[in-house]
Design a protein around this motif. Sequence first.
Motif, short mmCIF file in Angstrom:
data_model
loop_
_atom_site.label_atom_id
_atom_site.label_comp_id
_atom_site.label_asym_id
_atom_site.label_seq_id
_atom_site.Cartn_x
_atom_site.Cartn_y
_atom_site.Cartn_z
N ALA A 50 25.02 53.01 111.79
CA ALA A 50 24.27 54.27 111.65
C ALA A 50 25.21 55.46 111.51
O ALA A 50 25.03 56.31 110.61
CB ALA A 50 23.34 54.47 112.85
N LEU A 51 26.22 55.56 112.38
CA LEU A 51 27.13 56.71 112.31
C LEU A 51 28.07 56.60 111.12
O LEU A 51 28.40 57.62 110.49
CB LEU A 51 27.92 56.82 113.62
CG LEU A 51 28.82 58.05 113.77
CD1 LEU A 51 28.03 59.34 113.55
CD2 LEU A 51 29.49 58.07 115.14
N ASP A 52 28.51 55.40 110.79
CA ASP A 52 29.34 55.22 109.60
C ASP A 52 28.62 55.74 108.36
O ASP A 52 29.20 56.48 107.55
CB ASP A 52 29.67 53.73 109.40
CG ASP A 52 30.90 53.30 110.18
OD1 ASP A 52 31.95 53.92 110.01
OD2 ASP A 52 30.79 52.33 110.96
N ARG A 53 27.35 55.36 108.21
CA ARG A 53 26.59 55.80 107.03
C ARG A 53 26.40 57.31 107.02
O ARG A 53 26.45 57.95 105.95
CB ARG A 53 25.23 55.08 106.99
CG ARG A 53 25.35 53.58 106.69
CD ARG A 53 23.99 52.97 106.45
NE ARG A 53 23.16 52.97 107.67
CZ ARG A 53 23.16 51.99 108.57
NH1 ARG A 53 23.96 50.94 108.40
NH2 ARG A 53 22.38 52.04 109.63
N LYS A 111 32.63 51.20 114.55
CA LYS A 111 32.06 49.93 114.99
C LYS A 111 32.84 49.37 116.17
O LYS A 111 32.25 48.88 117.14
CB LYS A 111 32.05 48.93 113.83
CG LYS A 111 31.31 47.64 114.12
CD LYS A 111 31.13 46.81 112.87
CE LYS A 111 30.24 45.60 113.15
NZ LYS A 111 29.96 44.82 111.92
N ALA A 112 34.17 49.46 116.11
CA ALA A 112 34.99 48.98 117.23
C ALA A 112 34.71 49.78 118.49
O ALA A 112 34.59 49.21 119.58
CB ALA A 112 36.47 49.06 116.85
N LEU A 117 23.99 50.10 119.88
CA LEU A 117 23.86 48.99 118.93
C LEU A 117 23.55 49.52 117.53
O LEU A 117 24.04 48.96 116.53
CB LEU A 117 22.76 48.04 119.40
CG LEU A 117 22.74 46.64 118.77
CD1 LEU A 117 24.05 45.92 119.03
CD2 LEU A 117 21.57 45.83 119.33
N ASP A 118 22.79 50.60 117.44
CA ASP A 118 22.55 51.22 116.14
C ASP A 118 23.86 51.69 115.51
O ASP A 118 24.06 51.55 114.30
CB ASP A 118 21.60 52.41 116.28
CG ASP A 118 20.16 51.99 116.54
OD1 ASP A 118 19.79 50.86 116.15
OD2 ASP A 118 19.40 52.79 117.13
#
Length: 377
Positions: A146-149, A120-121, A140-141
Amino acid sequence: MNEPSALDVVQLTPAGRAAVATVRIEGAGACARVDARFEGIARRPISQLPPGRVAFGRFRLGPGVADEVLVCRPADEVVEIHCHGGPVVVERLVHALLAGGGRLLSWQEWVRRSFSSPIKAAACEALAGALTLRAASILLDQFHGALDRAVEGLCELAGQRRHRLAIGRLERLLALAPCGLHLARPWRVALAGRPNAGKSSLLNALVGYRRAIVHETPGTTRDVLTAVTAIDGWPVEFADTAGLRPAASAVESDGIRFAERRLQSADLVLLVVDAADWRVEDEALFGRYPDALLVANKTDLAGSRPPPASLPVSALTGAGIESLLAAIASRLVSAPPRPGEAVPFTPEQAKSLRSAKNALADNDADAALARLGELLA
């Protein structure tokens, strides 16, 4: 969020002239530090200002010098000051806030500290450099998880020893990595070809304005000229290079050397040929750059015969330009990410994902989990 351990000052807006700049101070004593110099119309201490409420007044930058500002307290011991955006005002405001001690943080350091998720950072940082709306939307996704999930899902699959499914998802992520790496850095597309093939005219037609000098004398372009634009929402930097031929002078030799260097580093090469004057030299160039898009320019001329597999265009009339732009976009991003899809966007993310895939291919789930954990830690 990691709370600040000291009194920190950060300029949240970019350096340079602007209508308004925002400076943030946070940590123990932040409100008192601002109260010492802020004279609000309501004559109310900042510590008593309700969270989110804005106060107007004057901030003393120095002896006899003040600036009209808006002050907001978004949280306890956190104050944001919105001042005039001139660099001198901002510099003096920051200096005044640090006069009693504290640390000056860059906005990048502040972002990295403010979010518990490294992804996110990183997305927040990358958003500041996004060159198109489409690029910003994809970033923004990722900012919204999105990538964390996706990585968390991969960790779950690796822990369950469902290697084949995890590898399939990793392959899709890695296929999107080239796109992600160019969201804040343009794709580099270089125009190559013999002198007088119309590369400069084609560059002007592609970007929609006169960027390159056009002259009927072969070899006019001596240096690499660039122009940044967007194609189908993807940021692209075109480069107009010197005509490739045996050099007639030292100056031309330098231009050709610069051109070849640029062609080697390009993401895509457009090999531009004269549709009315196809030569054996063109065929030799196509052999040197077999992955290039072959573009037959000057199809408006009588006797033009575009070679097979070429894209016929006329930089003069604009014929074929839209088709060429579509072909460029397709070559650069053949399978665009779907809305909301996870996309790795830094070299470090791509490296960790690639290492995780290799570990799973070797049936080493523990190593894969370690590599994936690097993305979340």
